[in-house]
Design a protein around this motif. Structure first.
Motif, PDB file in Angstrom:
ATOM      1  N   LEU A   9       0.852  -1.178   0.000  1.00 49.25           N
ATOM      2  CA  LEU A   9       0.000   0.000   0.000  1.00 49.25           C
ATOM      3  C   LEU A   9       0.890   1.231   0.000  1.00 49.25           C
ATOM      4  CD1 LEU A   9      -1.669  -2.405   1.292  1.00 49.25           C
ATOM      5  CD2 LEU A   9      -2.985  -0.628   2.468  1.00 49.25           C
ATOM      6  N   THR A  10       0.438   2.271  -0.680  1.00 50.72           N
ATOM      7  CA  THR A  10       1.252   3.473  -0.842  1.00 50.72           C
ATOM      8  C   THR A  10       0.578   4.678  -0.211  1.00 50.72           C
ATOM      9  OG1 THR A  10       2.054   2.606  -2.956  1.00 50.72           O
ATOM     10  CG2 THR A  10       2.419   4.937  -2.527  1.00 50.72           C
ATOM     11  N   CYS A  11       1.384   5.507   0.403  1.00 48.51           N
ATOM     12  CA  CYS A  11       0.904   6.761   0.975  1.00 48.51           C
ATOM     13  C   CYS A  11       1.834   7.869   0.495  1.00 48.51           C
ATOM     14  CB  CYS A  11       0.918   6.671   2.495  1.00 48.51           C
ATOM     15  SG  CYS A  11       0.419   8.181   3.353  1.00 48.51           S
ATOM     16  N   ASN A  12       1.289   8.835  -0.212  1.00 52.42           N
ATOM     17  CA  ASN A  12       2.066   9.976  -0.694  1.00 52.42           C
ATOM     18  C   ASN A  12       1.564  11.259  -0.052  1.00 52.42           C
ATOM     19  OD1 ASN A  12       3.753   8.751  -2.955  1.00 52.42           O
ATOM     20  ND2 ASN A  12       1.714   8.125  -3.568  1.00 52.42           N
ATOM     21  N   TYR A  13       2.457  12.171   0.195  1.00 52.20           N
ATOM     22  CA  TYR A  13       2.036  13.429   0.786  1.00 52.20           C
ATOM     23  C   TYR A  13       2.766  14.585   0.114  1.00 52.20           C
ATOM     24  CZ  TYR A  13       6.384  12.836   3.461  1.00 52.20           C
ATOM     25  OH  TYR A  13       7.685  12.646   3.832  1.00 52.20           O
ATOM     26  N   THR A  14       2.125  15.731   0.150  1.00 51.17           N
ATOM     27  CA  THR A  14       2.734  16.935  -0.430  1.00 51.17           C
ATOM     28  C   THR A  14       2.643  18.064   0.575  1.00 51.17           C
ATOM     29  OG1 THR A  14       0.615  17.602  -1.404  1.00 51.17           O
ATOM     30  CG2 THR A  14       2.087  16.297  -2.790  1.00 51.17           C
ATOM     31  N   LYS A  59       8.686  11.788  -0.499  1.00 55.61           N
ATOM     32  CA  LYS A  59       7.485  12.092   0.276  1.00 55.61           C
ATOM     33  C   LYS A  59       6.488  10.930   0.148  1.00 55.61           C
ATOM     34  CE  LYS A  59       7.821  17.137   0.118  1.00 55.61           C
ATOM     35  NZ  LYS A  59       8.077  17.319   1.571  1.00 55.61           N
ATOM     36  N   GLN A  60       6.994   9.753   0.478  1.00 52.29           N
ATOM     37  CA  GLN A  60       6.193   8.554   0.282  1.00 52.29           C
ATOM     38  C   GLN A  60       6.503   7.520   1.357  1.00 52.29           C
ATOM     39  OE1 GLN A  60       7.122   5.487  -2.973  1.00 52.29           O
ATOM     40  NE2 GLN A  60       5.310   6.487  -3.805  1.00 52.29           N
ATOM     41  N   SER A  61       5.460   6.791   1.748  1.00 47.91           N
ATOM     42  CA  SER A  61       5.623   5.640   2.624  1.00 47.91           C
ATOM     43  C   SER A  61       4.971   4.447   1.962  1.00 47.91           C
ATOM     44  CB  SER A  61       4.990   5.902   3.991  1.00 47.91           C
ATOM     45  OG  SER A  61       5.054   4.734   4.799  1.00 47.91           O
ATOM     46  N   LEU A  62       5.652   3.310   2.054  1.00 43.80           N
ATOM     47  CA  LEU A  62       5.081   2.059   1.562  1.00 43.80           C
ATOM     48  C   LEU A  62       4.822   1.146   2.756  1.00 43.80           C
ATOM     49  CD1 LEU A  62       7.361   1.335  -1.540  1.00 43.80           C
ATOM     50  CD2 LEU A  62       5.146   2.468  -1.479  1.00 43.80           C
ATOM     51  N   PHE A  63       3.685   0.471   2.711  1.00 42.50           N
ATOM     52  CA  PHE A  63       3.283  -0.434   3.781  1.00 42.50           C
ATOM     53  C   PHE A  63       3.092  -1.810   3.162  1.00 42.50           C
ATOM     54  CE2 PHE A  63       1.341  -1.580   7.732  1.00 42.50           C
ATOM     55  CZ  PHE A  63       0.261  -2.399   7.440  1.00 42.50           C
TER      56      PHE A  63
END
Lengths: 117, 112
Positions: free
Chosen positions: B21-26, B71-75
């Motif tokens: 799963l991917t989480c991106n933020y700006t 600026k990303q997290s992978l789960f």
């Protein structure tokens, strides 16, 4: 582990009445608790930060006179929805952190489903 | 404006596979990022916290990475099981205050 409880788990009330929701940290003390709201198929939105011994701070767009927060002790915060209307129907969730360090994981309550008819 | 996005609303995988799963933020510079699991009608359950100076964190079958440049997290959930089916939320503390901003969540369905 850290446990947070909420009461009631669900409530139905008539439009114009007030509803109080309790949030308790059962095995730790929480100087700060947070209140969130979640509408169907949406994510959690922070409503306010509840501080023991002082006034709550509200997020932009949240009416402080409508959503009264009282952090009576280090283990209890209450959210009162005053003069509830159908648009206030939502899933209300509180959270608390066991530490004072701001960089910490939070423990969430099971949520309270409010339905205003 | 500040935004947190999780790559998809729904993800279906076969039991035993790895779910990513991917989480991106700006427009944030968070000191840490958290992942939660939420089952229908329940509050979120904390899974993992990763700090900005940590590249990777593991807990049993779970692994989280945090790339502050992207600026990303992978789960990742390895050896996925039907019991892993739930909605997974990423969350940022934008000001190191404990006030969390949540992504919209990814609903994972693991089929037997």
């Amino acid at each position: 582990g850290a446990v947070v409880s909420q009461h009631p788990s669900w409530v139905i009330c008539k439009s114009g009445t007030s509803v109080k929701i309790e949030c308790r940290s059962l095995d730790f003390q929480a100087t700060t608790m947070f209140w969130y709201r979640q509408f169907p198929k949406q994510s959690l939105m922070l409503m306010a930060t509840s501080n023991e011994g002082s006034k709550a701070t509200y997020e932009q767009g949240v009416e402080k006179d409508k959503f009264l927060i009282n952090h009576a002790s280090l283990t209890l915060s209450t959210l009162t929805v005053t003069s509830a209307h159908p648009e206030d129907s939502s899933f209300y969730i509180c959270s608390a952190a066991p530490g004072l360090d701001t960089s910490y994981e939070q423990y969430f309550g099971p949520g309270t489903r409010l339905t205003v008819t | 404006s500040q935004k947190i996005e999780q790559n998809s609303e729904a993800l279906n995988i076969q039991e035993g596979k790895t779910a990513t799963l991917t989480c991106n933020y700006t427009n944030y510079s968070p000191a840490y990022l958290q992942w939660y699991r939420q089952d229908p009608g329940r509050g979120p359950v904390f899974l993992l916290l990763i700090r900005e100076n940590e590249k990777e964190k593991r807990k049993e079958r779970l692994k989280v990475t945090f790339d502050t440049t992207l600026k990303q997290s992978l789960f990742h959930i390895t050896a996925s099981q039907p019991a892993d089916s739930a909605t997974y939320l990423c969350a940022l503390d934008t000001g190191n205050t404990g006030k969390l901003i949540f992504g919209q969540g990814t609903t994972l369905q693991v089929k037997p």
